[in-house]
Scaffold this motif. Structure first.
Motif, PDB file in Angstrom:
ATOM      1  N   UNK A 236       0.768  -1.275   0.103  1.00 16.25           N
ATOM      2  CA  UNK A 236      -0.060   0.152  -0.080  1.00 16.25           C
ATOM      3  C   UNK A 236       0.930   1.229  -0.114  1.00 16.25           C
ATOM      4  N   UNK A 237       2.095   0.896   0.778  1.00 16.54           N
ATOM      5  CA  UNK A 237       2.825   2.304   0.880  1.00 16.54           C
ATOM      6  C   UNK A 237       3.464   2.490  -0.571  1.00 16.54           C
ATOM      7  N   UNK A 238       3.824   1.329  -1.213  1.00 15.06           N
ATOM      8  CA  UNK A 238       4.504   1.397  -2.839  1.00 15.06           C
ATOM      9  C   UNK A 238       3.552   2.361  -3.780  1.00 15.06           C
ATOM     10  N   UNK A 239       2.157   1.704  -3.489  1.00 12.37           N
ATOM     11  CA  UNK A 239       1.392   2.367  -4.297  1.00 12.37           C
ATOM     12  C   UNK A 239       0.996   3.752  -4.024  1.00 12.37           C
ATOM     13  N   UNK A 240       1.175   4.059  -2.764  1.00 14.05           N
ATOM     14  CA  UNK A 240       0.938   5.504  -2.317  1.00 14.05           C
ATOM     15  C   UNK A 240       2.106   6.308  -3.039  1.00 14.05           C
ATOM     16  N   UNK A 241       3.301   5.788  -2.682  1.00 16.88           N
ATOM     17  CA  UNK A 241       4.309   6.542  -3.156  1.00 16.88           C
ATOM     18  C   UNK A 241       4.385   7.017  -4.636  1.00 16.88           C
ATOM     19  N   UNK A 242       4.118   5.857  -5.485  1.00 18.62           N
ATOM     20  CA  UNK A 242       4.099   6.028  -6.930  1.00 18.62           C
ATOM     21  C   UNK A 242       2.822   6.879  -7.183  1.00 18.62           C
TER      22      UNK A 242
ATOM     23  N   UNK B  88      -5.815   0.565  -2.434  1.00 23.14           N
ATOM     24  CA  UNK B  88      -4.733   0.887  -1.661  1.00 23.14           C
ATOM     25  C   UNK B  88      -4.754   2.157  -1.121  1.00 23.14           C
ATOM     26  N   UNK B  89      -5.157   3.328  -1.838  1.00 22.65           N
ATOM     27  CA  UNK B  89      -5.257   4.490  -1.285  1.00 22.65           C
ATOM     28  C   UNK B  89      -6.347   4.972  -0.324  1.00 22.65           C
TER      29      UNK B  89
ATOM     30  N   UNK C 296      -0.254  -2.582 -12.243  1.00 23.89           N
ATOM     31  CA  UNK C 296      -1.338  -3.038 -11.489  1.00 23.89           C
ATOM     32  C   UNK C 296      -2.664  -2.503 -12.076  1.00 23.89           C
ATOM     33  N   UNK C 297      -3.583  -3.014 -11.495  1.00 24.65           N
ATOM     34  CA  UNK C 297      -5.029  -2.557 -12.165  1.00 24.65           C
ATOM     35  C   UNK C 297      -5.257  -1.252 -11.083  1.00 24.65           C
ATOM     36  N   UNK C 298      -6.036  -0.253 -12.033  1.00 28.63           N
ATOM     37  CA  UNK C 298      -6.354   0.859 -11.420  1.00 28.63           C
ATOM     38  C   UNK C 298      -7.345   0.662 -10.094  1.00 28.63           C
TER      39      UNK C 298
ATOM     40  N   UNK D 291      -1.869   6.702 -14.284  1.00 31.45           N
ATOM     41  CA  UNK D 291      -0.334   6.701 -14.602  1.00 31.45           C
ATOM     42  C   UNK D 291       0.176   5.879 -13.596  1.00 31.45           C
ATOM     43  N   UNK D 292       0.416   6.074 -12.258  1.00 31.66           N
ATOM     44  CA  UNK D 292       1.034   5.410 -11.527  1.00 31.66           C
ATOM     45  C   UNK D 292       0.481   3.923 -11.234  1.00 31.66           C
TER      46      UNK D 292
END
Length: 114
Positions: free
Chosen positions: A5-11, A35-36, A27-29, A20-21
């Motif tokens: 989740x943190x990796x998704x947030x940072x991206x 995650x956010x 990964x799927x939107x 775009x992230x």
């Protein structure tokens, strides 16, 4: 919070665009959005402000971004899952017994024919 989740947030914070992230992380939107949403639910406040001009980080989001980068750097690298090639499973042909091994007699027979 989980490291993924943190990796998704940072991206998302670096791109300031969730789609775009998600493409960047491959990964799927929907996974990015969940995650956010999980991070925002755990914190209790939004980390992004979504406006007509784009997405911006809130004050809490900028603080979380610094902490998330530190947590990701301290975490061990993700382990790649081994793949065995995949493909379709083949059904065995026979009468419910193991296939005959070449050179060995068939079960229940005294002698194997030529």
């Amino acid at each position: 919070m989980k490291i993924n989740q943190l990796r998704h947030f940072v991206a998302a914070a670096e791109e300031l665009h969730l789609a775009r992230a998600a493409d960047k992380l491959d990964i799927p939107l929907a996974m990015m959005n969940s995650s956010i949403a999980a991070i925002e639910a755990e914190i209790g406040q939004p980390v992004f402000v979504r406006t007509g001009e784009g997405t911006k980080l809130t004050k809490i989001g900028t603080v979380l971004l610094e902490d998330a980068r530190a947590d990701i750097a301290a975490a061990p690298a993700p382990v790649k899952k081994a793949t065995n090639g995949g493909g379709k499973a083949k059904a065995s042909k026979g009468k419910g017994r193991a296939p005959a091994v070449k050179g060995e007699p068939k079960p229940f027979k005294k002698r194997q024919g030529r």
